[in-house]
Scaffold this active site. Sequence first.
Site, short mmCIF file in Angstrom:
data_model
loop_
_atom_site.label_atom_id
_atom_site.label_comp_id
_atom_site.label_asym_id
_atom_site.label_seq_id
_atom_site.Cartn_x
_atom_site.Cartn_y
_atom_site.Cartn_z
N ARG A 175 -14.86 -17.53 -31.93
CA ARG A 175 -14.42 -18.73 -32.20
C ARG A 175 -13.05 -18.75 -33.27
O ARG A 175 -12.28 -19.73 -33.67
CB ARG A 175 -15.34 -19.40 -33.08
CG ARG A 175 -16.34 -19.93 -32.17
CD ARG A 175 -17.40 -20.37 -32.82
NE ARG A 175 -18.38 -19.49 -33.73
CZ ARG A 175 -19.23 -19.64 -34.65
NH1 ARG A 175 -19.73 -20.75 -34.70
NH2 ARG A 175 -19.59 -18.54 -35.32
N ARG A 212 -13.07 -21.65 -23.15
CA ARG A 212 -14.45 -21.99 -23.40
C ARG A 212 -14.70 -23.50 -23.21
O ARG A 212 -16.04 -24.05 -22.95
CB ARG A 212 -14.96 -21.58 -24.86
CG ARG A 212 -15.62 -20.13 -25.05
CD ARG A 212 -17.24 -20.22 -24.20
NE ARG A 212 -17.90 -21.63 -24.70
CZ ARG A 212 -18.70 -21.68 -25.74
NH1 ARG A 212 -18.70 -20.83 -26.80
NH2 ARG A 212 -19.13 -22.64 -25.75
N ARG A 248 -17.61 -9.55 -34.09
CA ARG A 248 -17.23 -11.26 -33.79
C ARG A 248 -15.70 -11.36 -33.81
O ARG A 248 -15.14 -12.33 -33.92
CB ARG A 248 -17.68 -12.11 -34.76
CG ARG A 248 -19.23 -12.11 -34.82
CD ARG A 248 -19.80 -12.38 -33.60
NE ARG A 248 -21.44 -12.91 -33.77
CZ ARG A 248 -21.91 -13.95 -34.08
NH1 ARG A 248 -21.08 -15.07 -34.16
NH2 ARG A 248 -22.92 -14.25 -34.29
N ASP A 256 -24.15 -12.16 -26.09
CA ASP A 256 -24.97 -12.78 -27.37
C ASP A 256 -26.29 -11.95 -27.30
O ASP A 256 -26.87 -11.63 -26.18
CB ASP A 256 -25.24 -14.12 -27.40
CG ASP A 256 -25.57 -14.61 -28.67
OD1 ASP A 256 -24.69 -14.65 -29.74
OD2 ASP A 256 -26.86 -14.74 -29.30
N TYR A 289 -35.75 -15.07 -34.99
CA TYR A 289 -35.43 -16.17 -34.00
C TYR A 289 -36.61 -16.39 -33.35
O TYR A 289 -36.93 -17.65 -33.35
CB TYR A 289 -34.06 -15.70 -33.03
CG TYR A 289 -32.76 -15.66 -33.84
CD1 TYR A 289 -32.38 -16.91 -34.45
CD2 TYR A 289 -32.34 -14.57 -33.91
CE1 TYR A 289 -31.13 -16.68 -34.91
CE2 TYR A 289 -31.00 -14.27 -34.77
CZ TYR A 289 -30.43 -15.53 -35.34
OH TYR A 289 -29.35 -15.35 -35.85
#
Length: 358
Positions: A43, A52, A39, A88, A163
């Site tokens: 962010r 973004r 990661r 992702d 998920y």
Amino acid sequence: MSETTAAQPAAHRSAAYDSAFLRACRHEPVPHTPVWFMRQAGRSLPEYHKVREGVPMLDSCMRPELVKEITLQPVRRHKVDAAIFYSDIVVPLKAIGIDVDIKPGIGPVIADPIRTRADLQRLRPLEPGDVPYVTEAVGLLVDELGGTPLIGFAGAPFTLASYLVEGGPSKNHELTKAMMYGEPELWAELVDRLAVITSAFLQVQIEAGASAVQLFDSWVGSLAPDDYRRSVLPASSKVFDAVAHYGVPRIHFGVGTGELLGLMGEAGADVVGVDWRVPLNEAARRVGPGKALQGNLDPAVLFAPTRVVETKTREVLHAASALGTSGHVFNLGHGVPPNMDPDALSRLVAFVHEASAR
Ligand code: CP3
């Protein structure tokens, strides 16, 4: 082309072949311990938020120029030894028509969860033509990165299944485990279909030039070893087998997997990722000889003062040196938290390089 002739170019064509990262994955001597962060793209970086702006997460993964820019941002800023492809784990699911969205602050949400045999029909195999934007973005990146390796990745069957069955993120994976324990045949077919999709997603990235791959089984640490062996290992092994002939290092990572490290190595990885709960010398004992290790500084340590970060980093390097092998890739025990000060990461990269210089 035979399998062997196909294998050689994939591993050797890359300008990154002699990079510290790929050498460490192969247990070859390195000038310093290579470091990258799960990661690292995303962010924690202001430049990420800027590019973004107004673009939904999954849309951003389908724009090759944007993917290239976001993937390169942490390489430029932190001088890490490898880039990880910006995408992702749910991208291949979306590409075969699953209605999935990534909700900010929540994670992947599936409109119609997969819970019955009839639902399985929606998990058709992935074709390279389903993800042309991945092929294009990897190509752009490999040209730009030169000697810096690009790591491709995918979600492992268990983590993707969690998920799909739950319909979104979950703490205890009750519905997932209920299927695994209660309907073993349905479960086996589900994870087998996911193995086919995941294998194809990794193959697309390797064919386009990725020089290593990581299989993220982030949530598999919630299983006991016997259940892992019976219900997960066959599907994960199928993925590793499907990409073995390319000769690129295959990394296998999960969180809370202390009791599973040996089995995760057995599933077929060349490099086993370790979270911060097990020191690397003990992890090496559990994984057994012949595999490199990746990890394993607790990401939370980076919120402490620099001298603490340096002490804890030295401890990780020391535990790794006790393996008596060069097969160590420095990383955090899990992904970079969104509220991390990016300067702390840049300082950590410089410190790992300096403290491990041979
Ligand atoms: O830098 C990198 O590591 C490359 C990009 C990457 C992303 N997701 C981008 C992303 C990678 C390797 C992943 C993998 C991923 N995605 C995993 C396995 C890694 C892990 O953390 O264990 C998992 C479980 C997912 C599913 C997922 N996608 C989650 C849980 C989230 C976070 C949701 C949130 O907002 O808290 C995402 C979204 C996501 N994937 C973001 C990024 C940069 C954030 C999107 C945003 O900007 O809002």
